[in-house]
Design a protein around this motif. Structure first.
Motif, PDB file in Angstrom:
ATOM      1  N   ASP A  80      19.336  37.119  11.363  1.00  0.00           N
ATOM      2  CA  ASP A  80      20.057  37.590  12.765  1.00  0.00           C
ATOM      3  C   ASP A  80      20.255  38.856  12.928  1.00  0.00           C
ATOM      4  N   ALA A  81      20.643  39.726  11.705  1.00  0.00           N
ATOM      5  CA  ALA A  81      20.710  40.988  11.896  1.00  0.00           C
ATOM      6  C   ALA A  81      19.609  41.804  12.263  1.00  0.00           C
ATOM      7  N   VAL A  82      18.269  41.153  11.812  1.00  0.00           N
ATOM      8  CA  VAL A  82      17.110  41.843  12.553  1.00  0.00           C
ATOM      9  C   VAL A  82      16.623  41.621  13.993  1.00  0.00           C
ATOM     10  N   LEU A  83      17.006  40.302  14.447  1.00  0.00           N
ATOM     11  CA  LEU A  83      16.987  40.014  15.828  1.00  0.00           C
ATOM     12  C   LEU A  83      17.918  40.825  16.622  1.00  0.00           C
ATOM     13  N   ALA A  84      19.146  40.903  16.198  1.00  0.00           N
ATOM     14  CA  ALA A  84      20.176  41.923  16.894  1.00  0.00           C
ATOM     15  C   ALA A  84      19.654  43.188  16.995  1.00  0.00           C
ATOM     16  N   THR A  85      19.174  43.814  15.977  1.00  0.00           N
ATOM     17  CA  THR A  85      18.445  45.182  15.870  1.00  0.00           C
ATOM     18  C   THR A  85      17.541  45.234  17.132  1.00  0.00           C
ATOM     19  N   ARG A  86      16.872  44.074  16.887  1.00  0.00           N
ATOM     20  CA  ARG A  86      15.596  44.077  18.395  1.00  0.00           C
ATOM     21  C   ARG A  86      16.140  43.844  19.586  1.00  0.00           C
ATOM     22  N   GLY A  87      17.572  43.561  19.725  1.00  0.00           N
ATOM     23  CA  GLY A  87      18.173  43.084  21.139  1.00  0.00           C
ATOM     24  C   GLY A  87      17.856  41.798  21.373  1.00  0.00           C
ATOM     25  N   GLU A  88      17.237  40.872  20.573  1.00  0.00           N
ATOM     26  CA  GLU A  88      16.952  39.596  20.828  1.00  0.00           C
ATOM     27  C   GLU A  88      18.193  38.575  20.692  1.00  0.00           C
ATOM     28  N   PHE A  89      19.276  39.026  21.215  1.00  0.00           N
ATOM     29  CA  PHE A  89      20.355  37.971  20.916  1.00  0.00           C
ATOM     30  C   PHE A  89      20.376  36.696  21.538  1.00  0.00           C
ATOM     31  N   SER A  90      19.438  36.434  22.449  1.00  0.00           N
ATOM     32  CA  SER A  90      19.247  35.024  22.824  1.00  0.00           C
ATOM     33  C   SER A  90      18.553  34.185  21.741  1.00  0.00           C
ATOM     34  N   ARG A  91      18.227  34.575  20.724  1.00  0.00           N
ATOM     35  CA  ARG A  91      17.538  33.936  19.689  1.00  0.00           C
ATOM     36  C   ARG A  91      18.589  33.685  18.477  1.00  0.00           C
ATOM     37  N   LEU A  92      19.731  34.177  18.639  1.00  0.00           N
ATOM     38  CA  LEU A  92      20.760  34.034  17.581  1.00  0.00           C
ATOM     39  C   LEU A  92      21.082  32.677  17.766  1.00  0.00           C
ATOM     40  N   GLN A  93      21.686  32.062  16.418  1.00  0.00           N
ATOM     41  CA  GLN A  93      22.344  30.801  16.321  1.00  0.00           C
ATOM     42  C   GLN A  93      23.825  30.709  16.814  1.00  0.00           C
ATOM     43  N   GLY A  94      24.106  29.467  17.385  1.00  0.00           N
ATOM     44  CA  GLY A  94      25.534  29.306  17.916  1.00  0.00           C
ATOM     45  C   GLY A  94      25.856  30.128  18.931  1.00  0.00           C
ATOM     46  N   ILE A  95      25.171  30.198  19.687  1.00  0.00           N
ATOM     47  CA  ILE A  95      25.307  31.131  21.239  1.00  0.00           C
ATOM     48  C   ILE A  95      25.227  30.065  22.466  1.00  0.00           C
ATOM     49  N   PRO A  96      25.878  30.147  23.438  1.00  0.00           N
ATOM     50  CA  PRO A  96      25.764  29.466  24.589  1.00  0.00           C
ATOM     51  C   PRO A  96      24.334  29.429  25.079  1.00  0.00           C
ATOM     52  N   THR A  97      23.999  28.398  25.804  1.00  0.00           N
ATOM     53  CA  THR A  97      22.761  28.090  26.585  1.00  0.00           C
ATOM     54  C   THR A  97      23.089  27.692  27.992  1.00  0.00           C
ATOM     55  N   PRO A  98      22.301  28.470  28.719  1.00  0.00           N
ATOM     56  CA  PRO A  98      21.412  29.494  28.833  1.00  0.00           C
ATOM     57  C   PRO A  98      22.119  30.957  28.157  1.00  0.00           C
ATOM     58  N   ALA A  99      21.431  31.620  27.575  1.00  0.00           N
ATOM     59  CA  ALA A  99      21.983  32.824  26.933  1.00  0.00           C
ATOM     60  C   ALA A  99      21.755  33.967  27.853  1.00  0.00           C
ATOM     61  N   ILE A 100      22.729  34.509  28.656  1.00  0.00           N
ATOM     62  CA  ILE A 100      22.681  35.645  29.699  1.00  0.00           C
ATOM     63  C   ILE A 100      23.615  36.909  28.647  1.00  0.00           C
ATOM     64  N   VAL A 101      22.577  37.842  28.444  1.00  0.00           N
ATOM     65  CA  VAL A 101      22.849  39.022  27.471  1.00  0.00           C
ATOM     66  C   VAL A 101      23.261  40.296  28.270  1.00  0.00           C
ATOM     67  N   THR A 102      24.346  41.067  28.087  1.00  0.00           N
ATOM     68  CA  THR A 102      24.735  42.024  28.326  1.00  0.00           C
ATOM     69  C   THR A 102      24.843  43.314  27.660  1.00  0.00           C
TER      70      THR A 102
END
Length: 482
Positions: free
Chosen positions: A73-95
């Motif tokens: 998850d840290a790798v995905l967060a570093t890439r800014g791909e927060f929508s691919r993380l687990q346990g997040i709302p759907t649809p994922a709107i990122v700010t």
């Protein structure tokens, strides 16, 4: 609500109710506003404290849970791909927000990268308050304050400088459940309900007075009950009771007057009959004719007074009728008896029309033919009044010319003679009971004809007036049509 209460009592209750409603609405509004401001302030303070705990690795403030992300998850967060993380709302709107310290901030060289994931909205970063000289902690406090402003239950991911990515759960601080109840709508509704109740009571109380005033105003023309029902505030109830008592007294007086006159007429009938029998035995013709004329004059006088009293009693019920037909039939009766009575053709009535965009003044519009002479009237009394005008014209002016005019509100019957010798000013003085003009001394009558006409005109919401016409005097009987 106003039934039976005095107006002063009702007014005091309304004032007290208005003050109570205003106080309640104000308390709801200001308490809700204060609770909301406290909620936003708490979120701001928590954000400032949370920033410091992230900076130094201390325990987060109460109500906030900080957990480290896994390597994936840290790798995905570093890439800014927060929508691919687990346990997040759907649809994922990122700010995405990056906070850098300014001024003398001891950690101005490090930055705080924040990813806000929401299932409902993207936060407007432009709404963040970022004054010159603000510390990074204050900026992050503005972020958490912004989160508390909207009910979206966001999930935060943050990284302080080169430290690991962490997940921040602060729903108990800035989540929907943490937001206080907004009672401002209830305050508005309470105000509207209070205004509606106040308006209803005031309008209802005023309507009681208006209805009673209109009933009294139209009583003479349209009739009314023997007594009025008592409704409304106490002052109106007392007024209605007083009016009912006055009407009862007036009816009793008129009935007593009619009873006395009827009794006198009946009692005079027997001696008048005996006088006629005894007069018939008189052999001297001149004396016998004079006595018979006196007896006729006496009985006619009693009948005239009775007719006037019946007109005052006003017992006939008004109904809708065709004034054109009534006048036509009345003139036809005179013509059948070969009396010099003529009917002038009806003039087309007109009413004021509306203004148009092409004219600054109102025009005149003709009314439909089938409605031009319908009136609400008492047919018997109205026919008697018109007959009196025609009889006067025939007695004092040799001929009678009848004409009708109408407007949307009034109808006028005009009877013109052919030279009675009296002006419009002179005739006004003989409308009173038993008044007769100087040119009528040799004509039979007792001076009640015009008085009866004037009484009937008032009963129909109109008036009797006189004008100088082309051929003689014009008597104008004006009545209301509705």
């Amino acid at each position: 609500m106003s039934r039976g209460l005095q107006i002063r009592t009702l007014g005091l209750l309304l004032i007290l109710g208005c003050f109570t409603a205003a106080f309640g609405a104000g308390w709801l509004w200001f308490s809700s506003t204060k609770a909301w401001q406290d909620h936003l302030t708490r979120s701001y303070v928590t954000g400032v404290s949370l920033y410091e705990s992230l900076r130094v690795g201390a325990e987060p403030p109460d109500g906030v849970v900080v957990s480290k992300l896994s390597n994936e998850d840290a790798v995905l967060a570093t890439r800014g791909e927060f929508s691919r993380l687990q346990g997040i709302p759907t649809p994922a709107i990122v700010t995405n927000i990056s906070i850098i310290g300014a001024g003398r901030d001891p950690v101005s060289g490090s930055s705080l990268n924040v990813g806000i994931v929401s299932g409902e909205l993207q936060y407007a970063v432009s709404e963040l308050v970022s004054n010159e000289g603000q510390t990074a902690a204050q900026k992050f406090g503005n972020v958490t304050r912004l989160l508390a402003t909207y009910c979206a239950d966001p999930v935060l991911f943050a990284r302080m400088g080169v430290q690991p990515w962490v997940r921040i759960d602060g729903q108990s601080i800035w989540g929907c459940d943490a937001a206080p109840a907004d009672l401002r709508l209830a305050a508005v509704l309470l105000t509207l309900v209070a205004v509606a109740i106040l308006s209803t009571v005031v309008l209802d109380t005023s309507a009681h007075f208006d209805r009673f005033a209109n009933a009294l105003r139209e009583r003479g023309r349209l009739g009314g009950p023997d007594s009025y029902d008592v409704h409304g505030p106490a002052e109106l109830r007392q007024t209605v009771l007083a009016v009912n008592a006055h009407l009862e007294q007036e009816r009793a007086q008129l009935s007593k007057r009619a009873m006395v006159l009827s009794g006198v007429s009946h009692d005079l009938g027997t001696p008048a009959t005996r006088l006629r029998l005894r007069t018939a035995l008189i052999k001297e013709t001149d004396l016998r004719e004079k006595l018979e004329a006196d007896i006729d004059s006496m009985t006619e006088m009693i009948e005239s007074v009775l007719t006037y009293t019946r007109a005052e009693l006003n017992e006939e019920t008004p109904r809708k009728l065709s004034l054109t037909s009534l006048v036509d039939a009345l003139v036809a009766d005179y013509q059948d008896m070969e009396r010099p009575v003529s009917l002038v053709a009806l003039q087309n009535p007109s009413g004021e029309g509306g203004r148009s965009v092409f004219a600054a003044t109102s025009g005149l519009a003709a009314l439909p033919d089938e409605q031009r002479m319908l009136v609400m009237a008492r047919p018997v009394s109205l026919k008697r009044a018109i007959s009196n005008l025609i009889d006067n014209a025939l007695k004092y002016g040799r001929r009678a010319s009848v004409q009708m005019t109408a407007t949307p509100e009034h109808a006028t019957i005009v009877v013109e003679d052919e030279g009675s010798g009296m002006s419009a000013e002179d005739i006004e003085a003989v409308v009173a009971p038993f008044k007769r003009g100087d040119n009528t001394r040799a004509i039979d009558g007792f001076g009640l004809g015009l008085t009866i006409v004037a009484t009937v005109a008032e009963q129909h919401g109109g008036r009797l007036y006189f004008e100088t016409g082309q051929h003689g005097l014009r008597a104008c009987l004006e009545i209301c049509r509705r």
